[in-house]
Design a protein around this motif. Sequence first.
Motif, PDB file in Angstrom:
ATOM      1  N   TYR A 120       0.853  -1.185   0.000  1.00 41.77           N
ATOM      2  CA  TYR A 120       0.000   0.000   0.000  1.00 41.77           C
ATOM      3  C   TYR A 120       0.885   1.230   0.000  1.00 41.77           C
ATOM      4  CZ  TYR A 120       0.445   1.227   5.008  1.00 41.77           C
ATOM      5  OH  TYR A 120       0.906   1.600   6.225  1.00 41.77           O
ATOM      6  N   ILE A 121       0.302   2.331  -0.421  1.00 43.36           N
ATOM      7  CA  ILE A 121       0.994   3.618  -0.437  1.00 43.36           C
ATOM      8  C   ILE A 121       0.229   4.571   0.462  1.00 43.36           C
ATOM      9  CG2 ILE A 121       1.616   5.625  -1.845  1.00 43.36           C
ATOM     10  CD1 ILE A 121       2.009   3.655  -4.191  1.00 43.36           C
ATOM     11  N   LYS A 124       5.731   3.902   0.385  1.00 41.79           N
ATOM     12  CA  LYS A 124       5.229   2.566   0.045  1.00 41.79           C
ATOM     13  C   LYS A 124       5.546   1.608   1.193  1.00 41.79           C
ATOM     14  CE  LYS A 124       6.176  -1.057  -3.387  1.00 41.79           C
ATOM     15  NZ  LYS A 124       6.930  -1.352  -4.612  1.00 41.79           N
ATOM     16  N   TYR A 125       4.554   0.761   1.560  1.00 41.01           N
ATOM     17  CA  TYR A 125       4.719  -0.215   2.632  1.00 41.01           C
ATOM     18  C   TYR A 125       4.469  -1.623   2.106  1.00 41.01           C
ATOM     19  CZ  TYR A 125       4.340   3.689   5.931  1.00 41.01           C
ATOM     20  OH  TYR A 125       4.521   4.849   6.621  1.00 41.01           O
ATOM     21  N   ALA A 168       1.684  -0.056  10.150  1.00 44.51           N
ATOM     22  CA  ALA A 168       0.651   0.985  10.076  1.00 44.51           C
ATOM     23  C   ALA A 168       1.275   2.316   9.665  1.00 44.51           C
ATOM     24  CB  ALA A 168      -0.050   1.123  11.414  1.00 44.51           C
ATOM     25  N   PRO A 169       0.528   3.116   8.915  1.00 37.91           N
ATOM     26  CA  PRO A 169       1.019   4.464   8.592  1.00 37.91           C
ATOM     27  C   PRO A 169       0.913   5.348   9.839  1.00 37.91           C
ATOM     28  CG  PRO A 169      -1.237   4.230   7.824  1.00 37.91           C
ATOM     29  CD  PRO A 169      -0.812   2.878   8.355  1.00 37.91           C
ATOM     30  N   PRO A 170       1.464   6.538   9.806  1.00 33.42           N
ATOM     31  CA  PRO A 170       1.319   7.453  10.944  1.00 33.42           C
ATOM     32  C   PRO A 170      -0.174   7.713  11.241  1.00 33.42           C
ATOM     33  CG  PRO A 170       2.879   8.328   9.339  1.00 33.42           C
ATOM     34  CD  PRO A 170       2.242   7.123   8.723  1.00 33.42           C
ATOM     35  N   LYS A 192      -6.217   7.837   4.938  1.00 29.14           N
ATOM     36  CA  LYS A 192      -6.550   7.110   3.713  1.00 29.14           C
ATOM     37  C   LYS A 192      -5.273   6.583   3.084  1.00 29.14           C
ATOM     38  CE  LYS A 192     -10.660   9.757   2.591  1.00 29.14           C
ATOM     39  NZ  LYS A 192     -11.332  10.564   1.586  1.00 29.14           N
ATOM     40  N   ILE A 193      -5.398   5.415   2.428  1.00 29.68           N
ATOM     41  CA  ILE A 193      -4.250   4.825   1.736  1.00 29.68           C
ATOM     42  C   ILE A 193      -4.688   4.329   0.362  1.00 29.68           C
ATOM     43  CG2 ILE A 193      -3.076   4.156   3.868  1.00 29.68           C
ATOM     44  CD1 ILE A 193      -4.023   1.255   3.329  1.00 29.68           C
TER      45      ILE A 193
END
Length: 157
Positions: free
Chosen positions: A90-91, A98-99, A132-134, A139-140
């Motif tokens: 995901y971005i 990018k993760y 996890a994003p910050p 939204k991702i």
Amino acid sequence: MRAIIFALCLLPAGVLSAPTLAQTEPPVLASAQYSADPDLRCDILEVKRVSGGALNVRWRLVNTASPGVGLTGTAAKPIPYDFGWDDIYYIDPAENKKYQYLKDSAGKRILEVFYGSLEPGKQRMNWAKFPAPPMSSTKISIQIPNFAPFDDIPVSQ
């Protein structure tokens, strides 16, 4: 036994109604068709922060062809699905990062993703854990191989 059946008959209508299909199906956040066959669909079902600083993403692949005839008017056949592991990610557009999915201490992927042939009318559930994003990212964009990107998918807490 007869007393139980009699007691059930006295309950108000709807008390013991069976759940409908719509009540048992998880909500769909987004859908896309497979690039190689329009009878294969991918539904994003959940994008949720979980304990340990991880993000859980759940999706399902559905062969929408009925067991009889597909969209092309010919007999429906299993749809082969394959991909490269690096194509699942995901971005985070807020961080422009990018993760990739998580791996355990032995280097094994923390996910369950279907590949193979999916029979007409069948579906397969999939999931993957990511970092996890910050918290500021709400939204991702999710990339499931061979489907168009799923942009602006909300991240639930």
